[in-house]
Design a protein around this motif. Structure first.
Motif, PDB file in Angstrom:
ATOM      1  N   LYS A 183       0.798  10.432  -3.315  1.00 24.44           N
ATOM      2  CA  LYS A 183      -0.586  10.340  -2.867  1.00 24.44           C
ATOM      3  C   LYS A 183      -0.828  11.064  -1.552  1.00 24.44           C
ATOM      4  O   LYS A 183      -1.793  11.783  -1.384  1.00 24.44           O
ATOM      5  CB  LYS A 183      -1.003   8.859  -2.724  1.00 24.44           C
ATOM      6  CG  LYS A 183      -1.010   8.114  -4.034  1.00 24.44           C
ATOM      7  CD  LYS A 183      -2.112   8.615  -4.949  1.00 24.44           C
ATOM      8  CE  LYS A 183      -1.890   8.274  -6.405  1.00 24.44           C
ATOM      9  NZ  LYS A 183      -1.826   6.847  -6.673  1.00 24.44           N
ATOM     10  N   GLN A 184       0.078  10.877  -0.576  1.00 21.57           N
ATOM     11  CA  GLN A 184      -0.136  11.514   0.725  1.00 21.57           C
ATOM     12  C   GLN A 184       0.477  12.905   0.782  1.00 21.57           C
ATOM     13  O   GLN A 184       0.210  13.658   1.705  1.00 21.57           O
ATOM     14  CB  GLN A 184       0.476  10.660   1.844  1.00 21.57           C
ATOM     15  CG  GLN A 184      -0.083   9.263   1.924  1.00 21.57           C
ATOM     16  CD  GLN A 184       0.393   8.558   3.170  1.00 21.57           C
ATOM     17  OE1 GLN A 184      -0.021   8.868   4.272  1.00 21.57           O
ATOM     18  NE2 GLN A 184       1.283   7.594   3.011  1.00 21.57           N
ATOM     19  N   LYS A 216       0.817  -1.211   0.000  1.00 22.21           N
ATOM     20  CA  LYS A 216       0.000   0.000   0.000  1.00 22.21           C
ATOM     21  C   LYS A 216       0.853   1.265   0.000  1.00 22.21           C
ATOM     22  O   LYS A 216       0.520   2.247  -0.651  1.00 22.21           O
ATOM     23  CB  LYS A 216      -0.974   0.001   1.176  1.00 22.21           C
ATOM     24  CG  LYS A 216      -0.346   0.202   2.545  1.00 22.21           C
ATOM     25  CD  LYS A 216      -1.441   0.257   3.596  1.00 22.21           C
ATOM     26  CE  LYS A 216      -0.965   0.742   4.940  1.00 22.21           C
ATOM     27  NZ  LYS A 216       0.067  -0.039   5.591  1.00 22.21           N
ATOM     28  N   GLY A 217       1.998   1.197   0.690  1.00 23.17           N
ATOM     29  CA  GLY A 217       2.868   2.359   0.733  1.00 23.17           C
ATOM     30  C   GLY A 217       3.590   2.595  -0.581  1.00 23.17           C
ATOM     31  O   GLY A 217       3.948   3.708  -0.914  1.00 23.17           O
ATOM     32  N   ASP A 222      -0.571   2.683  -3.691  1.00 19.18           N
ATOM     33  CA  ASP A 222      -1.874   3.284  -3.374  1.00 19.18           C
ATOM     34  C   ASP A 222      -1.782   4.438  -2.394  1.00 19.18           C
ATOM     35  O   ASP A 222      -2.566   5.372  -2.456  1.00 19.18           O
ATOM     36  CB  ASP A 222      -2.821   2.207  -2.803  1.00 19.18           C
ATOM     37  CG  ASP A 222      -3.222   1.232  -3.887  1.00 19.18           C
ATOM     38  OD1 ASP A 222      -3.145   1.618  -5.068  1.00 19.18           O
ATOM     39  OD2 ASP A 222      -3.601   0.093  -3.555  1.00 19.18           O
ATOM     40  N   GLN A 223      -0.824   4.347  -1.454  1.00 15.32           N
ATOM     41  CA  GLN A 223      -0.678   5.442  -0.494  1.00 15.32           C
ATOM     42  C   GLN A 223       0.720   6.014  -0.570  1.00 15.32           C
ATOM     43  O   GLN A 223       1.304   6.392   0.436  1.00 15.32           O
ATOM     44  CB  GLN A 223      -0.940   4.944   0.932  1.00 15.32           C
ATOM     45  CG  GLN A 223      -2.343   4.458   1.159  1.00 15.32           C
ATOM     46  CD  GLN A 223      -2.557   4.028   2.609  1.00 15.32           C
ATOM     47  OE1 GLN A 223      -1.874   4.468   3.518  1.00 15.32           O
ATOM     48  NE2 GLN A 223      -3.519   3.163   2.819  1.00 15.32           N
ATOM     49  N   ARG A 272       3.572   8.215  10.290  1.00 15.12           N
ATOM     50  CA  ARG A 272       3.415   6.761  10.328  1.00 15.12           C
ATOM     51  C   ARG A 272       3.387   6.256  11.764  1.00 15.12           C
ATOM     52  O   ARG A 272       2.692   5.304  12.082  1.00 15.12           O
ATOM     53  CB  ARG A 272       4.562   6.048   9.579  1.00 15.12           C
ATOM     54  CG  ARG A 272       4.543   6.140   8.081  1.00 15.12           C
ATOM     55  CD  ARG A 272       3.186   6.251   7.486  1.00 15.12           C
ATOM     56  NE  ARG A 272       2.432   5.020   7.493  1.00 15.12           N
ATOM     57  CZ  ARG A 272       1.144   4.938   7.192  1.00 15.12           C
ATOM     58  NH1 ARG A 272       0.467   6.026   6.897  1.00 15.12           N
ATOM     59  NH2 ARG A 272       0.523   3.782   7.195  1.00 15.12           N
TER      60      ARG A 272
END
Lengths: 194, 230
Positions: B23-24, B13-14, B17-18, B117
């Motif tokens: 993305k973040q 995911k890191g 998607d993230q 995180r």
């Protein structure tokens, strides 16, 4: 009360463990860092004094100054690290000087944060090379937009006039400081040559 | 509530998607400041990953002992310890790289990716998951900083990892190594990735609709195919 104690205890324990760990890493790294720094200085000295085989740090002045010797032990000049303001931040250079401090043997840029592609050209040979064997008596002058006409002049870089002038200013500043110290203390020069 | 995420997804995911940068939009300071070359970007990302992984592991191990009131202070202490270790090791072993990255290594302490995180994940999850999550985020950070640095290095100084890749006839775009180049490349990369994402989603939706509409016909064709094989 209980929560305050646990807060204090947690932070203290983390702090002590971190501190202990860092002390261990630091005791391993410190000598290596010092060695790296020394190697970098040494390399710069030999770059500005090509004839040099040996050097000695002068303790009689407050700033860093190195007296350099050739292979037969004769003093050939000085290597002087000096810094001043550039266009965006500090510039640190190593100035190589002849034994009478009248001629520059070469300069080397140690640290700079000038504009990439413009100001950083001060570290490249077209500009830096102008200082090789340059008479610095009474001082170095700069000219803009035309090749130098007199012996003690260098031409500034197009688009980086401020950075170029900064180098000239640092060189002059360093040399005048060194000269006044050399003039005031003849024994200092003797002391370094032992 | 128990999480139903597989360990594999915890890692991936890191990466995509993230992705921390794309993305973040975390860790912008190093992403913009040090990526003048691919090597700088990669070194920065590796240093950050090291700090992130080890702080996540420690924090996740002691997450039940830390009182909530001092959790941020504890996180910062632990993160700062690992950052100092990285700084000392780099100055001892890689002096050239350390000079280049300069003040940005100590600044990892306040990289919001790392603190983020810890607060969002490590302080609530088991050590195994925390490490996987950190490694994933680190990989994502590495991909982002490496590609950003690569693009800026190729266009700005004609080299990639120090080797010349563009012909001398190509005039280097100085703006790419200047701060403006960082904003330009990051903006264009984010725009491109978002555009691709939107297109992919759009296509998936269309396919779904089309499948539903053609359901009877498709099953018939399928049946015919099976028949012809036998």
């Amino acid at each position: 009360m209980k929560i305050i104690l646990s807060m204090l205890a947690t932070l203290s324990v983390i702090g002590i463990v971190s501190g202990g760990g860092l002390a261990m890493v630091s005791s391993w790294a410190d000598p290596l860092i010092a060695a790296n720094k020394k190697a970098a200085t040494e390399q710069a000295i030999f770059q500005v004094q090509t004839a040099a085989k040996d050097y000695k740090k002068m303790e009689s002045v407050e700033y860093e100054l190195y007296k350099v010797f050739d292979e037969s032990g004769n003093a050939v000049g000085y290597a002087l690290p000096w810094e001043g303001n550039g266009f965006q931040g500090k510039i640190r250079i190593m100035i190589g000087l002849s034994a009478d401090a009248a001629t520059i043997t070469a300069i080397e840029i140690l640290e700079q944060v000038e504009t990439p592609g413009l100001g950083t050209k001060i570290a490249e040979d077209p500009f830096r090379g102008q200082f090789e064997g340059l008479p610095a008596d009474p001082q170095v002058d700069w000219v803009k937009g035309a090749p130098p006409t007199r012996e003690n002049e260098v031409q500034t870089i197009t688009g980086a006039t401020i950075s170029s002038k900064a180098i000239v200013a640092i060189v002059n500043d360093g040399i005048s400081q060194l000269r006044s110290d050399l003039a005031s203390g003849e024994d200092m020069a003797q002391g370094g040559a032992q | 509530m128990k999480k139903q995420v597989t360990l594999f997804t915890e890692y991936t995911k890191g990466v995509w998607d993230q992705n921390p940068v794309f993305k973040q939009v975390l860790g912008m300071c190093p992403a913009l400041a040090v990526t003048v070359s691919a090597m700088n970007g990669i070194a920065m990302a590796l240093a950050t990953t090291f700090v992130l992984t080890f702080s996540s592991l420690i924090i996740s191990l002691i997450r039940k002992v830390i009182p909530t009131q001092v959790r941020i202070a504890s996180f910062i202490l632990i993160i700062a310890t690992f950052v100092t270790i990285v700084d000392l090791v780099m100055r001892a072993q890689f002096p050239a790289l350390s000079k280049e990255l300069g003040p940005y290594i100590p600044l990892i302490v306040v990289n919001c990716l790392i603190l983020g995180r810890q607060e969002a994940f490590s302080s609530k999850n088991t050590p195994g998951r925390a490490v996987l999550d950190s490694l994933g985020m680190g990989t994502g950070f590495l991909i982002a900083l490496g590609s950003l640095g690569g693009i800026r290095e190729i266009l700005g100084s004609r080299t990639f990892l120090g080797l010349q890749v563009m012909p001398n006839a190509f005039d280097p775009w100085l703006v790419m190594i200047l701060p403006a180049g960082a904003f330009l490349s990051l903006g264009l990369m984010m725009g491109f990735l978002n555009h691709m994402n939107l297109r992919r989603k759009d296509r998936e939706e269309r396919e779904l609709v089309a499948r539903h509409l053609q359901e009877p016909k498709m099953s018939l064709e399928h049946g015919e195919e099976v028949k012809s094989w036998s």
